[in-house]
Design a protein around this motif. Structure first.
Motif, short mmCIF file in Angstrom:
data_model
loop_
_atom_site.label_atom_id
_atom_site.label_comp_id
_atom_site.label_asym_id
_atom_site.label_seq_id
_atom_site.Cartn_x
_atom_site.Cartn_y
_atom_site.Cartn_z
N VAL A 44 3.69 13.84 7.08
CA VAL A 44 4.15 13.28 6.01
C VAL A 44 3.78 13.76 4.57
O VAL A 44 4.41 13.98 3.78
N GLY A 45 2.47 14.06 4.61
CA GLY A 45 1.81 14.63 3.39
C GLY A 45 1.34 13.77 2.27
O GLY A 45 0.70 14.11 1.42
N VAL A 46 2.19 12.52 2.04
CA VAL A 46 1.51 11.45 1.04
C VAL A 46 1.41 10.22 1.71
O VAL A 46 1.74 10.04 2.83
N GLU A 47 0.54 9.61 0.88
CA GLU A 47 -0.12 8.35 1.83
C GLU A 47 1.05 7.26 1.75
O GLU A 47 1.92 7.60 1.58
N SER A 48 0.66 6.20 2.71
CA SER A 48 1.56 5.36 3.34
C SER A 48 1.96 4.48 1.98
O SER A 48 1.47 4.21 1.03
N THR A 49 3.33 3.93 2.07
CA THR A 49 4.08 3.00 1.18
C THR A 49 3.30 1.73 1.38
O THR A 49 3.04 1.27 2.28
N ILE A 50 2.85 0.91 0.35
CA ILE A 50 2.10 -0.20 0.58
C ILE A 50 3.00 -1.28 0.05
O ILE A 50 3.55 -1.27 -1.21
N VAL A 51 3.39 -2.50 0.94
CA VAL A 51 3.99 -3.56 0.38
C VAL A 51 3.38 -4.66 0.46
O VAL A 51 2.59 -5.11 1.49
N GLY A 52 3.27 -5.49 -0.92
CA GLY A 52 2.36 -6.71 -0.77
C GLY A 52 3.43 -7.95 -0.50
O GLY A 52 4.59 -7.97 -0.88
N LEU A 53 3.01 -8.74 0.55
CA LEU A 53 3.63 -9.63 1.18
C LEU A 53 2.95 -10.88 1.23
O LEU A 53 3.11 -12.07 1.92
N ALA A 54 1.93 -11.22 0.17
CA ALA A 54 1.15 -12.51 -0.13
C ALA A 54 2.14 -13.31 -0.96
O ALA A 54 1.67 -14.61 -0.98
N GLY A 55 2.86 -12.90 -1.60
CA GLY A 55 4.00 -13.74 -2.41
C GLY A 55 5.32 -13.18 -2.20
O GLY A 55 5.68 -12.63 -0.86
N GLU A 56 6.12 -12.95 -3.17
CA GLU A 56 7.15 -12.34 -3.44
C GLU A 56 7.05 -10.69 -2.98
O GLU A 56 6.15 -10.35 -3.47
N PRO A 57 8.01 -10.28 -1.99
CA PRO A 57 7.56 -8.84 -1.67
C PRO A 57 7.71 -7.98 -2.96
O PRO A 57 8.33 -8.02 -3.58
N LEU B 226 3.64 -2.25 -3.95
CA LEU B 226 2.29 -1.82 -4.79
C LEU B 226 2.07 -0.53 -4.84
O LEU B 226 1.33 0.02 -5.64
N ARG B 227 2.60 0.41 -3.88
CA ARG B 227 2.46 1.78 -4.01
C ARG B 227 3.59 2.37 -3.33
O ARG B 227 3.67 2.52 -2.35
N PRO B 228 4.19 3.42 -4.02
CA PRO B 228 5.14 4.14 -3.35
C PRO B 228 4.74 5.24 -2.31
O PRO B 228 3.48 5.66 -2.56
N GLY B 229 5.42 5.51 -1.45
CA GLY B 229 4.67 6.33 -0.28
C GLY B 229 5.75 6.85 0.80
O GLY B 229 6.86 7.26 0.19
N GLY B 230 5.17 6.87 1.85
CA GLY B 230 5.62 7.98 2.97
C GLY B 230 7.17 7.27 3.29
O GLY B 230 7.97 7.96 3.98
N PRO C 223 -4.94 -0.17 -2.42
CA PRO C 223 -5.52 1.19 -2.71
C PRO C 223 -4.73 1.94 -3.29
O PRO C 223 -3.43 1.77 -3.05
N GLY C 224 -5.13 2.94 -3.81
CA GLY C 224 -4.47 4.01 -4.47
C GLY C 224 -3.65 3.61 -5.84
O GLY C 224 -2.65 4.30 -6.27
N GLN C 225 -4.36 2.52 -6.39
CA GLN C 225 -3.58 2.23 -7.64
C GLN C 225 -4.52 2.66 -8.84
O GLN C 225 -4.32 2.32 -9.96
N MET C 226 -5.64 3.53 -8.87
CA MET C 226 -6.33 3.76 -9.71
C MET C 226 -5.58 4.68 -11.12
O MET C 226 -4.83 5.62 -10.40
N HIS C 227 -5.78 4.60 -12.16
CA HIS C 227 -5.06 5.40 -13.06
C HIS C 227 -5.29 6.71 -12.91
O HIS C 227 -4.13 7.63 -12.86
#
Length: 313
Positions: free
Chosen positions: A175-188, A191-195, A221-225
């Motif tokens: 895939v070559g780029v990190e995973s997509t991150i989806v936050g589900l602690a509230g509204e979906p 958090l990070r675009p990804g594979g 993870p992966g949200q540093m500027h």
């Protein structure tokens, strides 16, 4: 220490699992990038991840597990989690869910947040290794913090040799780029675009995913500027080379390296970090990058490139 290279076979899996049980660090391939793994229940082992990478302690880690059933022993499951896990696990998708009290994970993994980032990787080597270990593995990308993510064992050794016990040597990550991150602690929330493209996840959930606007401190993870960065400057949306630059192309153009001459975003994602590593090794003043369409996997590619081009702290 001397970093060992382990073969992706039963003996190598057994050696890696034993290193983890002893509190050591082992890098291993996933379908996205190589991860730097440690027992997620061991405070000292997790602390060594931050030390080896030079990673800020406030930046949380992703926990990798063998199955969705194991994931449910660490987080509060939900209908949305069940939909996404059923459709995309194993695969390049990380879910952020409320962590279960007393689940036994190190608090360093979550950076003291009330949520946990967790996923089930699809790579056969990662799956076999997790099965051999039988527990949760904290694993950010296996590179010095802020630098280009590794998609080969050679990339891992170039950045972390002497700082970790071993690397399990597999093929280049598909895939070559990190995973997509989806936050589900509230509204979906994306958090990070990804594979996996956000549009595909929206179709599965039947809702629009709001894109999280990164604040001062990361909630995933992966949200540093400044992140994923070569040692030289990166200039985006370039149509030519300036003095001392090399051109990382996309589409049918003359370039020093081309992410995809045919304009295929899947191919471009798979080549992104490997090409950045190759160009960063040259004696150049900077890397110019062609425009990339901001759709599908292009959103993940552009996210990584924007962070690579950001001013360094």
């Amino acid at each position: 220490m001397q970093t060992r290279s382990l073969s992706p076979d039963p003996a190598g899996f057994a050696s890696a699992a034993e290193i983890w049980r002893a509190g050591g660090l082992v890098a291993f391939p996933t379908e996205t990038v190589y991860g730097l793994g440690a027992d997620a229940r061991n405070d000292l082992a997790v602390a060594r991840i931050f030390e080896a990478k030079g990673r800020p302690r406030f930046n949380p880690l992703i926990v990798h597990v063998e199955s969705a059933a194991m994931a449910q022993t660490y987080v509060e499951w939900s209908d949305a989690a069940e939909i996404l896990a059923s459709a995309f696990w194993p695969g390049p998708l990380t879910l952020v869910l409320p962590i279960l009290p007393g689940c036994g994970l190190s608090r360093l993994v979550t950076a003291d947040l009330p949520t946990l980032a967790i996923r089930v990787p699809a790579h056969p080597i990662a799956h076999a290794l997790l099965a051999e270990f039988g527990g949760p593995v904290a694993a950010p990308s296996a590179n010095p913090s802020g630098r280009i993510s590794p998609t080969s064992a050679e990339h891992v050794l170039a950045g972390l040799s002497g700082r970790i016990e071993a690397v399990l040597d597999g093929e280049a990550c598909p895939v070559g780029v990190e995973s997509t991150i989806v936050g589900l602690a509230g509204e979906p929330t994306l958090l990070r675009p990804g594979g996996i493209p956000g549009e595909v996840l929206e179709a599965a959930l039947g809702v629009h995913l709001e894109l999280y606007q990164t604040g001062d401190a990361p909630v995933a993870p992966g949200q540093m500027h400044s992140h994923y960065a070569p040692g030289v400057r990166v200039r985006l949306n370039a149509t030519d080379r300036q003095e001392g630059e090399v051109l990382l192309g996309f589409g049918p153009i003359d370039a020093d390296l081309n992410l995809s001459p045919s304009g295929d975003l899947v191919e471009a994602a798979a080549n992104l970090f490997g090409h950045l590593h190759a160009l960063d090794a040259l004696d150049v003043a900077g890397i110019a990058v062609s425009p990339i369409p901001d759709i599908g996997l292009g959103r993940a590619i552009n996210d990584r490139l924007r962070r690579a081009a950001a001013p360094r702290p």
